[in-house]
Scaffold this active site. Structure first.
Site, PDB file in Angstrom:
ATOM      1  N   SER A 135     -89.968 -62.389  11.751  1.00 39.62           N
ATOM      2  CA  SER A 135     -89.574 -63.447  12.669  1.00 39.62           C
ATOM      3  C   SER A 135     -89.561 -64.791  11.934  1.00 39.62           C
ATOM      4  O   SER A 135     -88.808 -64.973  10.992  1.00 39.62           O
ATOM      5  CB  SER A 135     -90.510 -63.459  13.882  1.00 39.62           C
ATOM      6  OG  SER A 135     -89.967 -64.236  14.924  1.00 39.62           O
ATOM      7  N   LYS A 179     -85.243 -79.165  34.029  1.00 43.51           N
ATOM      8  CA  LYS A 179     -86.480 -79.648  33.405  1.00 43.51           C
ATOM      9  C   LYS A 179     -87.528 -78.550  33.366  1.00 43.51           C
ATOM     10  O   LYS A 179     -88.294 -78.441  32.416  1.00 43.51           O
ATOM     11  CB  LYS A 179     -87.018 -80.856  34.199  1.00 43.51           C
ATOM     12  CG  LYS A 179     -88.280 -81.471  33.612  1.00 43.51           C
ATOM     13  CD  LYS A 179     -88.038 -81.982  32.202  1.00 43.51           C
ATOM     14  CE  LYS A 179     -89.290 -82.640  31.642  1.00 43.51           C
ATOM     15  NZ  LYS A 179     -89.080 -83.104  30.269  1.00 43.51           N
TER      16      LYS A 179
END
Length: 347
Positions: free
Chosen positions: A173, A225
């Site tokens: 990763s 948001k």
């Protein structure tokens, strides 16, 4: 009765002492972690000299006592010869050099700041025929943290320096995001490589709160948001946006790797899967198979090899704190090992 009271008292005292040591250790370790940047020292270890010293010690140990004096004289002649060969500063400057950095990544890639300073130090002194070897170990972590760590390695490429990343255990990763910046990636046969993917999970206890008549008001300015929350009710629209953000991050990850490893079949390999070192070679995730130790020994035959590391001064408080912390860690690992062994014995 008095013996029982004495045993209880002894137990309480011992427990108190152990707890006090743990607290002191934690305080000291916390203090060492907050060392000022100005207190950090650049530690440089010439690996050629280190290997030579160890080899000589072994040769002396394996030599009959009567022949050791002759061998020591041979060592001194060898030192004089080497000193003469490096007497000219110009000649020494032309000799190829290998600079070795270590990066052990955690979830937040917290070593990045010091790593960046080590990179800066090398760029300041390295010449075009020098090589930088990074011994990398990381299973990945936060996207922005490993993006910054990879950018530090990109600086070496931008400076025109040859960079080799050696992976002995794992570069997955975010760890692989860093590794792919190098011109050459070398992995041990069973090192874990790949995991080119993005994962996120968010626990949600909204139904539990609702069951107990607890309301959570989430107020935002901006449509996205907050997409998913822990306490509030998650909507299908929010889930879709969250997944869209994950896909976008994955796309950037793939693009970054593909740009630096153009020979890879990025769409085939960017599935989040992992490969072991020998398998990763056939998939072009790495360029060769081998250990970092073997590679550095190979380079020592033709270049001067130095490890470079920023570290805090070895004060007494730091030594004590690290010793206590290490002791607690070892005890914990030993206990876990015993529990694991007991589990195997029961099967």
């Amino acid at each position: 009765m008095s013996e029982w009271v004495a045993e209880i008292a002894t137990f309480v005292v011992q427990t108190t002492i152990v707890m006090a040591l743990i607290v002191i250790g934690l305080l000291l370790v916390t203090r060492t972690k907050n060392d000022k940047e100005s207190d950090l020292k650049l530690s440089i270890e010439p690996l050629n000299d280190q290997r030579r010293r160890r080899g000589r010690r072994l040769r002396l140990a394996a030599t009959m006592p009567g022949a050791r004096k002759k061998l020591l004289k041979a060592f001194r002649r060898e030192n004089k010869k080497r000193h003469k060969s490096h007497k000219s500063v110009d000649d020494a400057a032309q000799e190829p050099r290998v600079w070795v950095l270590d990066f052990h990544g955690d979830l937040k890639a917290s070593q990045t700041e010091h790593f960046g300073q080590e990179v800066s130090a090398i760029i300041d002194v390295a010449s075009k025929n020098d090589e930088v070897v990074v011994r990398l170990e990381s299973a990945g972590g936060l996207v922005h943290a490993y993006g910054l760590a990879a950018a530090q390695l990109d600086r070496l490429r931008d400076a025109g320096l040859t960079t080799t990343v050696c992976i002995d255990k794992v570069a997955a990763s975010g760890g692989y995001l860093m590794a792919c910046t190098a011109q050459h990636i070398k992995a041990a046969p069973f090192a874990v490589i790949g995991s080119i993917g993005v994962v996120a999970q968010v626990p949600n206890i909204h139904r539990l709160l609702k069951r107990h008549d607890i309301d959570v008001e989430l107020l935002t300015a901006g449509k996205y948001k907050r997409t998913l929350t822990v306490l509030g009710e998650n909507t299908e629209e929010g889930k879709a946006k969250f997944l869209e953000d994950l896909e976008n991050t994955h796309r950037l990850f793939k693009s970054y790797v593909a740009e630096r490893r153009p020979s890879m079949e990025i769409d085939t390999l960017a599935t989040g899967e992992i490969w072991y070192g020998s398998e990763a070679l056939s998939q072009l995730l790495v360029d060769s198979v081998g250990t970092s130790e073997a590679y550095l020994v190979e380079r020592m035959a033709e270049a001067r090899v130095f490890t470079v590391k920023l570290e805090p001064p070895k004060t007494m408080s730091r030594k004590l704190g690290l010793a206590i912390s290490e002791g607690v860690e070892k005890a914990t690992l030993k206990a876990l090992g015993l529990i694991d062994a007991a589990g195997w014995q029961r099967r």
